[in-house]
Design a protein around this motif. Sequence first.
Motif, mmCIF file in Angstrom:
data_model
loop_
_atom_site.group_PDB
_atom_site.id
_atom_site.type_symbol
_atom_site.label_atom_id
_atom_site.label_comp_id
_atom_site.label_asym_id
_atom_site.label_seq_id
_atom_site.Cartn_x
_atom_site.Cartn_y
_atom_site.Cartn_z
ATOM 1 N N ILE A 10 -7.562 -1.602 -1.261
ATOM 2 C CA ILE A 10 -8.940 -1.141 -1.124
ATOM 3 C C ILE A 10 -8.885 0.315 -0.666
ATOM 4 N N PRO A 11 -9.647 1.212 -1.270
ATOM 5 C CA PRO A 11 -9.617 2.606 -0.803
ATOM 6 C C PRO A 11 -9.856 2.669 0.700
ATOM 7 N N PRO A 12 -8.977 3.325 1.445
ATOM 8 C CA PRO A 12 -9.101 3.317 2.909
ATOM 9 C C PRO A 12 -10.403 3.905 3.429
ATOM 10 N N ASP A 13 -10.988 4.836 2.689
ATOM 11 C CA ASP A 13 -12.244 5.410 3.169
ATOM 12 C C ASP A 13 -13.423 4.454 3.001
ATOM 13 N N GLU A 14 -13.197 3.303 2.337
ATOM 14 C CA GLU A 14 -14.239 2.296 2.200
ATOM 15 C C GLU A 14 -14.159 1.220 3.271
ATOM 16 N N ILE A 15 -13.144 1.298 4.120
ATOM 17 C CA ILE A 15 -12.985 0.310 5.194
ATOM 18 C C ILE A 15 -13.255 1.003 6.517
ATOM 19 N N THR A 16 -14.347 0.662 7.146
ATOM 20 C CA THR A 16 -14.684 1.298 8.414
ATOM 21 C C THR A 16 -13.811 0.730 9.537
ATOM 22 N N GLY A 17 -13.516 1.565 10.501
ATOM 23 C CA GLY A 17 -12.843 1.103 11.703
ATOM 24 C C GLY A 17 -11.341 1.016 11.635
ATOM 25 N N LEU A 18 -10.719 1.565 10.583
ATOM 26 C CA LEU A 18 -9.264 1.561 10.537
ATOM 27 C C LEU A 18 -8.717 2.536 11.576
ATOM 28 N N PRO A 19 -7.588 2.200 12.208
ATOM 29 C CA PRO A 19 -7.026 3.127 13.203
ATOM 30 C C PRO A 19 -6.632 4.457 12.562
ATOM 31 N N GLY A 20 -7.091 5.539 13.153
ATOM 32 C CA GLY A 20 -6.903 6.852 12.559
ATOM 33 C C GLY A 20 -5.490 7.375 12.622
ATOM 34 N N GLU A 21 -4.642 6.788 13.439
ATOM 35 C CA GLU A 21 -3.293 7.323 13.599
ATOM 36 C C GLU A 21 -2.327 6.891 12.506
ATOM 37 N N LEU A 22 -2.778 6.028 11.610
ATOM 38 C CA LEU A 22 -1.917 5.584 10.526
ATOM 39 C C LEU A 22 -2.185 6.390 9.259
ATOM 40 N N ASP A 23 -1.169 6.503 8.409
ATOM 41 C CA ASP A 23 -1.256 7.243 7.150
ATOM 42 C C ASP A 23 -1.470 6.236 6.018
ATOM 43 N N TYR A 24 -2.603 6.349 5.320
ATOM 44 C CA TYR A 24 -2.988 5.354 4.326
ATOM 45 C C TYR A 24 -2.800 5.873 2.903
ATOM 46 N N VAL A 25 -2.387 4.932 2.039
ATOM 47 C CA VAL A 25 -2.229 5.201 0.616
ATOM 48 C C VAL A 25 -2.938 4.082 -0.139
ATOM 49 N N HIS A 26 -3.677 4.438 -1.188
ATOM 50 C CA HIS A 26 -4.367 3.426 -1.986
ATOM 51 C C HIS A 26 -3.507 3.049 -3.186
ATOM 52 N N TRP A 27 -3.182 1.744 -3.276
ATOM 53 C CA TRP A 27 -2.441 1.229 -4.436
ATOM 54 C C TRP A 27 -2.951 -0.165 -4.750
ATOM 55 N N ASP A 28 -3.464 -0.351 -5.989
ATOM 56 C CA ASP A 28 -4.009 -1.631 -6.404
ATOM 57 C C ASP A 28 -3.331 -2.105 -7.684
ATOM 58 N N ALA A 29 -2.007 -2.134 -7.631
ATOM 59 C CA ALA A 29 -1.151 -2.672 -8.699
ATOM 60 C C ALA A 29 -1.018 -1.749 -9.902
ATOM 61 N N GLU A 30 -1.419 -0.496 -9.784
ATOM 62 C CA GLU A 30 -1.212 0.424 -10.893
ATOM 63 C C GLU A 30 0.289 0.615 -11.144
ATOM 64 N N PRO A 31 0.679 0.828 -12.401
ATOM 65 C CA PRO A 31 2.113 0.977 -12.692
ATOM 66 C C PRO A 31 2.745 2.211 -12.062
ATOM 67 N N ASP A 32 1.949 3.268 -11.853
ATOM 68 C CA ASP A 32 2.472 4.474 -11.190
ATOM 69 C C ASP A 32 2.197 4.377 -9.694
ATOM 70 N N PHE A 33 3.225 4.559 -8.897
ATOM 71 C CA PHE A 33 3.075 4.467 -7.455
ATOM 72 C C PHE A 33 2.464 5.753 -6.906
ATOM 73 N N PRO A 34 1.584 5.645 -5.907
ATOM 74 C CA PRO A 34 0.914 6.825 -5.363
ATOM 75 C C PRO A 34 1.789 7.612 -4.392
ATOM 76 N N ALA A 35 2.906 7.026 -3.982
ATOM 77 C CA ALA A 35 3.796 7.667 -3.020
ATOM 78 C C ALA A 35 5.157 6.996 -3.136
ATOM 79 N N ASP A 36 6.092 7.472 -2.367
ATOM 80 C CA ASP A 36 7.438 6.903 -2.375
ATOM 81 C C ASP A 36 7.415 5.552 -1.665
ATOM 82 N N PRO A 37 7.761 4.447 -2.353
ATOM 83 C CA PRO A 37 7.753 3.140 -1.679
ATOM 84 C C PRO A 37 8.638 3.094 -0.438
ATOM 85 N N ALA A 38 9.643 3.925 -0.380
ATOM 86 C CA ALA A 38 10.536 3.914 0.773
ATOM 87 C C ALA A 38 9.833 4.362 2.043
#
Length: 310
Positions: A10-38
Amino acid sequence: MSEGQVWLPIPPDEITGLPGELDYVHWDAEPDFPADPADCVFLVAPYMRPITHDPVPEMTRLKVLQTLTAGVDAYLPALASLPPGARLCNARGVHEASTAELALALTLASLRGIPDFVRRQDAEEWRTGFHPSLADKTVLILGYGAIGSAVEDRLAGFECERVVRIARSPRTTPRGPVHALADVRELLPAADVVIVTTPLTDDTRGLVDAGFLARMKDGALLVNVARGAVVDTNALLDEVRPGRLRAALDVTDPEPLPAGHPLWHAPGVLISPHTGGPTSAFRPRAERLLRAQLRRFAAGEPVEHVVAVA
């Protein structure tokens, strides 16, 4: 706080109240990864989306694999590829309401003959008749966990004669006793309706077999909102074809049920296409779960609903 990324379906900006100190990436099973899985330390698995490129084997720093499903049988094989100590968590609290609603809908529809009414409406045919009611029936809930308990919540207003609760281990609840799974066969002959809500495990795979079904009373209804493989399909066909039992199935084995399969046209069988979870109730409960889990994770506290550890 754990360094690394959180992958969310779910796009992180659509979820209210997430802790701000974490780094979020949106991935919903697309074949291209949005960042390095490692770099991923917390993965929320996409819900009801086919994954053609699985990033999990590359997630060498993963600490939590959070599912959005109540059952985790589809994810257990991934444990072998997770880093040691990684937690697999289920979505307890997300699907109870909608799955329990469907269990009751299937039960009532089957008992009251709703599928026949729909067919006759299409044919513009008015034909009344006598149908069984849920009132005064004995209902056995096989798998009395969170979903099974939610089913009983919704049975409360239907004047059932008795609710029989079955779980892996016996216990006492404010509503009454929960019987051990080992006792199910001796309790079956009294049940008018058997609602299956148990998770799929080695102990429950094929649990509803020929012997189980043979102990159900003539005319009884089997409702399965758990996993298709809990029920032996061939054994069920042997019971519904002559009309001794009826069935209402949200899940089947195989699944999806292929065209031409005999279950489609078996007498007394109502089929819905695994729709227990995907309802309007899903999104707000999923967001509530993710907020709670990620706040705990960000604070360095243990996450909840852990069902397995790599």
